[in-house]
Scaffold this motif. Structure first.
Motif, PDB file in Angstrom:
ATOM      1  N   ASN A  86     105.381   9.347  46.773  1.00  0.00           N
ATOM      2  CA  ASN A  86     106.152   9.359  48.022  1.00  0.00           C
ATOM      3  C   ASN A  86     105.879  10.633  48.833  1.00  0.00           C
ATOM      4  N   LYS A  87     106.583  10.769  49.961  1.00  0.00           N
ATOM      5  CA  LYS A  87     106.256  11.874  50.883  1.00  0.00           C
ATOM      6  C   LYS A  87     106.320  13.234  50.188  1.00  0.00           C
TER       7      LYS A  87
ATOM      8  N   TYR B 110     101.115  12.119  54.884  1.00  0.00           N
ATOM      9  CA  TYR B 110     101.689  10.945  54.209  1.00  0.00           C
ATOM     10  C   TYR B 110     101.862   9.734  55.138  1.00  0.00           C
TER      11      TYR B 110
ATOM     12  N   TYR C 150     100.473   5.938  54.447  1.00  0.00           N
ATOM     13  CA  TYR C 150     101.445   4.910  54.045  1.00  0.00           C
ATOM     14  C   TYR C 150     101.401   3.735  55.032  1.00  0.00           C
TER      15      TYR C 150
ATOM     16  N   GLU D 161     107.701   9.120  38.600  1.00  0.00           N
ATOM     17  CA  GLU D 161     107.834   8.940  40.056  1.00  0.00           C
ATOM     18  C   GLU D 161     106.637   8.198  40.630  1.00  0.00           C
TER      19      GLU D 161
ATOM     20  N   PHE E 100     106.936   4.528  42.331  1.00  0.00           N
ATOM     21  CA  PHE E 100     106.614   4.434  43.757  1.00  0.00           C
ATOM     22  C   PHE E 100     105.590   3.315  44.020  1.00  0.00           C
TER      23      PHE E 100
ATOM     24  N   GLU F 189     106.457  -0.058  46.044  1.00  0.00           N
ATOM     25  CA  GLU F 189     105.908  -0.180  47.401  1.00  0.00           C
ATOM     26  C   GLU F 189     104.734  -1.149  47.484  1.00  0.00           C
TER      27      GLU F 189
END
Ligand code: SF4
Ligand code: SF4
Length: 459
Positions: free
Chosen positions: A191-192, A207, A211, A243, A247, A251
């Motif tokens: 993630n970011k 990011y 994304y 994580e 993620f 996603e």
């Protein structure tokens, strides 16, 4: 007498702890003894090939599996941990240079002479043509020229195009890449926040653009996204295996590759700072509250399973690296001291400066040849002398090491390659322990044996 006593106590343990009747216990014990005896005798008796010869290199060039182009040394990002960034010193200066197409053509012309010899046993086998950087999408004209060249060339081998990219320019070029069935490895760390080290030269996050591009492809080219796109996340102090896995699964319904920071070629003055960023995969899994789930998902990454796979693959008399090796015993048994590959048996890598290397994972100071404006300079005798001189100091040790057929150490990555010293040397007693651990592991995880034999070896 002692052996009889040992046998009796092992049979007793098999009966009590594993609940086996005496016939079954005897059967398993005899299986184990046969396996142990056969493997140890095989390891001692086999003629260990210590020296690299020009013929061995000719065979790898004739049957090349992958050719990788360093398309450009320029990049639109400035990631903190980049292998060509501030932490490292083992690469050529980055000067925004593109690989001249003439150099690439010269190399292909040079290699094609090997592909036309009777040493080429690879008809019908995939050859990977790969684009690497810097950021390869900054030099699309080069990529298109190479694709045109290979598409017009009668190689008698299917070609797969692959690329490692940061995806910043991907949306613009995805139509072309999808139409040529490119396989893409996208660099994204989660993630970011997880992705904090992947930044523009001004330090701002990259990011959002990556994304959004991934979501665009997922929505507009779902089949291509599913089959041709993989993610590579680098593990560091701003993310974790848990994580990263969560993620990408949530996603994109994908399991990414997870890599650690490269430990080779770090500048002395940067070692302390590097340590603050570095994170170990096994430790990250251990620290997770979802350890069991992660271990299952990451089973292919389990270092012991990986070692076991190589061990079974290399020691089994019925396992061959490819179909052609079935007919060529010579190709099966060739190996060098340590786990160093025979040059170009994995790939040939050409840098923007025309250096020829056996892969992109080793320092660019270890060039084995050059492509110049005039010709390709690749002297096989010189390469052999160079390798044999380097390998000689450790080859005696490797010659008596029981892990030598499964060794995964590369001489170019030994901490002090002038006087290489190996902490993983295995004598007979420790090898027996390894065998016991291997058998225990496979008994506890019978599905792993099936996975090794069916999904990995027979793939
Ligand atoms: S890291 Fe070493 S053994 Fe592995 S492909 Fe590169 S040169 Fe060969
Ligand atoms: S584990 Fe070490 S000693 Fe054993 S073969 Fe590999 S490099 Fe040589």
């Amino acid at each position: 007498m002692n052996e009889e006593k040992d046998e009796a106590s092992i049979l007793a343990i098999l009966s009590t702890e594993y609940n086996l009747n005496s016939n079954d216990a005897k059967f398993y014990l005899s299986q184990y003894s046969q396996f142990e005896k056969a493997t140890i005798q095989y390891s001692i008796a086999e003629n260990y090939n210590m020296e690299l010869t020009p013929q061995m290199i000719e065979a790898t060039l004739s049957n090349l599996e992958q050719i990788t182009f360093e398309v450009t040394d320029a990049c639109n990002l400035k990631c903190k941990y980049c292998g060509y960034g501030d932490f490292y010193e083992n690469y050529d200066a980055r000067t925004h240079k593109n690989l001249p197409i003439e150099h690439a053509k010269k190399l292909i012309e040079f290699l094609s002479k090997y592909w036309e010899t009777k040493e080429n046993l690879s008809e019908g086998e995939v050859i990977y043509v790969s684009f690497y950087g810097g950021e390869p999408l900054l030099n699309m004209p080069f990529i298109k020229s190479i694709v045109r060249l290979f598409d017009s060339y009668n190689l008698k081998r299917p070609i797969k195009y692959t690329m490692t990219t940061n995806a910043i320019l991907l949306k613009k070029h995805i139509g072309y890449l999808a139409s040529h069935d490119f396989h893409l490895l996208i660099s994204l760390d989660g993630n970011k926040y997880n992705n904090s080290y992947r930044v523009w030269p001004n330090g701002k996050s990259s990011y959002n653009i990556v994304y959004e591009c991934m979501k665009y492809i997922q929505d507009n080219l779902p089949a291509y996204f599913k089959d041709n796109i993989e993610f590579n996340a680098v593990l560091h102090d701003k993310n974790s295996v848990e994580e990263i896995i969560n993620f990408f699964r949530e996603e994109f319904s994908k399991t990414p590759l997870i890599g650690e920071l490269n430990l080779n070629g770090i500048k002395k003055e940067k070692k302390d700072e590097f340590k603050t960023l570095f994170k170990d995969t096994a430790q990250s899994i251990n620290e997770s509250s979802q350890k069991g789930k992660l271990e299952k998902i990451m089973k292919d990454k389990d270092p012991f399973l990986n070692l076991l796979t190589v061990f079974i693959q290399r020691n089994s008399i019925m396992s061959y690296p490819d179909y052609n090796s079935l007919f060529s015993l010579k190709r099966k048994i060739q190996s060098l001291p340590t786990g160093t590959c025979i040059p170009f048996s994995k790939k040939i890598f050409i840098t923007v400066n025309g250096k020829l290397l056996p892969c992109e994972r080793i320092g660019q100071e270890y060039s084995l040849g050059y492509v110049t404006n005039q010709k390709v300079e690749l002297d096989l005798d010189v390469i052999c002398k160079y390798y044999n001189k380097w390998l000689m100091p450790i080859s005696q040790k490797c010659g008596t090491c029981y892990m030598r057929h499964s060794c995964q150490h590369c001489i170019f990555n030994f901490p002090n390659s002038e006087k290489p010293f190996c902490i993983d040397y295995l004598d007979k007693e420790n090898f027996k322990r390894f065998l016991k651990r291997a058998i225990d592991y496979l008994e506890r995880n019978p599905q792993s044996y099936r996975h090794i034999m069916k999904d990995i070896i027979m793939r």
